[in-house]
Design an enzyme around this catalytic site. Sequence first.
Site, mmCIF file in Angstrom:
data_model
loop_
_atom_site.group_PDB
_atom_site.id
_atom_site.type_symbol
_atom_site.label_atom_id
_atom_site.label_comp_id
_atom_site.label_asym_id
_atom_site.label_seq_id
_atom_site.Cartn_x
_atom_site.Cartn_y
_atom_site.Cartn_z
ATOM 1 N N PRO A 186 0.811 -1.290 0.094
ATOM 2 C CA PRO A 186 0.134 -0.114 0.019
ATOM 3 C C PRO A 186 0.867 1.217 -0.038
ATOM 4 O O PRO A 186 0.983 1.936 1.023
ATOM 5 C CB PRO A 186 -0.830 -0.073 1.222
ATOM 6 C CG PRO A 186 0.021 -0.936 2.128
ATOM 7 C CD PRO A 186 0.877 -1.750 1.279
ATOM 8 N N ASN A 217 4.106 0.770 -13.061
ATOM 9 C CA ASN A 217 4.704 1.390 -14.240
ATOM 10 C C ASN A 217 5.367 0.569 -14.986
ATOM 11 O O ASN A 217 6.091 -0.432 -14.114
ATOM 12 C CB ASN A 217 5.168 2.492 -13.787
ATOM 13 C CG ASN A 217 4.739 3.764 -13.570
ATOM 14 O OD1 ASN A 217 3.541 4.145 -14.104
ATOM 15 N ND2 ASN A 217 5.147 4.694 -12.724
ATOM 16 N N ALA A 225 -0.851 10.239 -7.190
ATOM 17 C CA ALA A 225 -1.012 10.126 -5.783
ATOM 18 C C ALA A 225 0.217 10.231 -5.044
ATOM 19 O O ALA A 225 1.289 10.041 -5.726
ATOM 20 C CB ALA A 225 -1.675 8.548 -5.480
ATOM 21 N N LYS A 239 1.066 3.792 -22.101
ATOM 22 C CA LYS A 239 1.548 4.336 -20.540
ATOM 23 C C LYS A 239 3.107 4.229 -20.615
ATOM 24 O O LYS A 239 3.737 5.280 -20.112
ATOM 25 C CB LYS A 239 0.947 3.585 -19.593
ATOM 26 C CG LYS A 239 1.388 3.832 -18.197
ATOM 27 C CD LYS A 239 0.537 5.142 -17.745
ATOM 28 C CE LYS A 239 1.180 5.773 -16.396
ATOM 29 N NZ LYS A 239 1.008 4.722 -15.038
ATOM 30 N N ASN A 263 5.730 7.446 -19.586
ATOM 31 C CA ASN A 263 6.706 7.152 -18.313
ATOM 32 C C ASN A 263 8.166 7.210 -18.915
ATOM 33 O O ASN A 263 8.975 7.849 -18.213
ATOM 34 C CB ASN A 263 6.532 5.959 -17.633
ATOM 35 C CG ASN A 263 5.221 5.714 -16.974
ATOM 36 O OD1 ASN A 263 4.482 4.658 -17.079
ATOM 37 N ND2 ASN A 263 5.093 6.802 -15.977
ATOM 38 N N ASN A 322 9.093 10.410 -16.704
ATOM 39 C CA ASN A 322 9.815 9.950 -15.449
ATOM 40 C C ASN A 322 11.488 10.228 -15.517
ATOM 41 O O ASN A 322 11.724 10.795 -14.437
ATOM 42 C CB ASN A 322 9.521 8.544 -15.130
ATOM 43 C CG ASN A 322 8.196 8.489 -14.855
ATOM 44 O OD1 ASN A 322 7.185 9.000 -15.422
ATOM 45 N ND2 ASN A 322 7.768 7.491 -14.071
ATOM 46 N N ASN A 342 6.301 17.667 -13.038
ATOM 47 C CA ASN A 342 5.847 17.307 -14.429
ATOM 48 C C ASN A 342 5.825 18.458 -15.146
ATOM 49 O O ASN A 342 6.015 18.456 -16.524
ATOM 50 C CB ASN A 342 4.544 16.366 -14.225
ATOM 51 C CG ASN A 342 4.672 15.025 -13.636
ATOM 52 O OD1 ASN A 342 5.933 14.590 -13.246
ATOM 53 N ND2 ASN A 342 3.789 14.386 -13.328
ATOM 54 N N GLU A 385 11.985 2.645 -10.978
ATOM 55 C CA GLU A 385 11.585 1.467 -12.182
ATOM 56 C C GLU A 385 12.258 1.723 -13.485
ATOM 57 O O GLU A 385 11.632 1.231 -14.613
ATOM 58 C CB GLU A 385 10.252 1.577 -12.259
ATOM 59 C CG GLU A 385 9.551 1.288 -10.952
ATOM 60 C CD GLU A 385 8.136 1.469 -10.941
ATOM 61 O OE1 GLU A 385 7.294 0.694 -10.717
ATOM 62 O OE2 GLU A 385 7.529 2.682 -11.186
HETATM 63 O O1 PAF Z 1 4.967 7.350 -12.717
HETATM 64 C C1 PAF Z 1 4.388 8.402 -12.654
HETATM 65 O O2 PAF Z 1 4.513 9.472 -11.784
HETATM 66 C C2 PAF Z 1 2.939 8.672 -13.435
HETATM 67 O O3 PAF Z 1 2.984 7.394 -13.909
HETATM 68 C C3 PAF Z 1 2.971 9.836 -14.317
HETATM 69 C C4 PAF Z 1 1.832 9.525 -15.174
HETATM 70 C C5 PAF Z 1 4.332 9.844 -15.000
HETATM 71 C C6 PAF Z 1 2.508 10.979 -13.355
HETATM 72 O O4 PAF Z 1 3.387 11.651 -12.399
#
Ligand code: PAF
Length: 301
Positions: free
Chosen positions: A8, A94, A120, A179, A183, A187, A197, A261
């Site tokens: 979590p 991710n 989040a 996705k 990333n 990232n 971002n 990652e």
């Molecule tokens: O890894 C992340 O932080 C998220 O997948 C994203 C969409 C890039 C937003 O910060």
Amino acid sequence: MNIVILGPGAIGALWAVKLRQAGHRVSVWARQADREYPVSLDGLLPVNFQNHTDEDIRQADLIFVTVKSWQIVAALDSVSKLLQPETMLLLMHNGMGVTEELGIYLETHPCLIATTSHGALKQESRTFPVQVSHTGKGETWIGAANQAGQHCTFMTDVLNHAFAPVYWHHNMTQAQWQKLAVNCVINPLTAINQCVNGQLASSEFTRQISALITEISRVMNAEGLTTDTGQLKKRIYQVIENTGENYSSMYQDIFRRRTTEIDYITGYLLKVAEKHQIAIPEHEKVYHQIKHIEMKGKQDE
Ligand code: PAF
């Protein structure tokens, strides 16, 4: 449903609260051994979750795995003796390449994969309640990772009821690549430049982002995926805008000197590019930059 959130962190705790609010019996399996795991979402009254209880794993209809991509197999192994064969495994993470590592789990359980664009943030504190903020509204796609998973389309309704919108995708590979492209740009760049971002929308990054996107498109096309570079660019800039205030997960990992990652994001792209003998120098450059920062961070500890 009986649901256990395995790992979590920010996203896992967010889903834990949403699923509990939707009426499910939710518990967690966190790193800490404390019996209780209270989570306060957006500063509201904490929701209490039972933690680390063998019986919860045995009775689980669904194990919702939200650890980092490089931790998934070890996390599943840590509870494997308690897992019942009918328990569904849903992986939300991710990057790509984890399904190839799942091995026996693909034969023994209905497996689902999910990708989400919700943002989040979990406060890095060892005190309870765990503080989590929902920092960016997004959407979630789920799909089957094996044959048994294809019979679990009903999970779209279950998850939609808890935290809409959730869509079923018949070809998760396509959704995962979309996705992955996001990333691969956001990232590493936010982690290298230690910025939010939204900063990536500034002109200083235009050339580099363009080059990264062109390289990704080439690899995606070689993989037989329908890609429109213009559309991809639009989508990536849309995420940059929607999550403008967010610190990406890789930014946070680098900031906190944790393993990133990168091997499942840019590293995965590099492997596929190599298979097709496509040069992607811009991604190679950011990959090595992240690896270097990661290593330095660990040495300085
Ligand atoms: O890894 C992340 O932080 C998220 O997948 C994203 C969409 C890039 C937003 O910060």
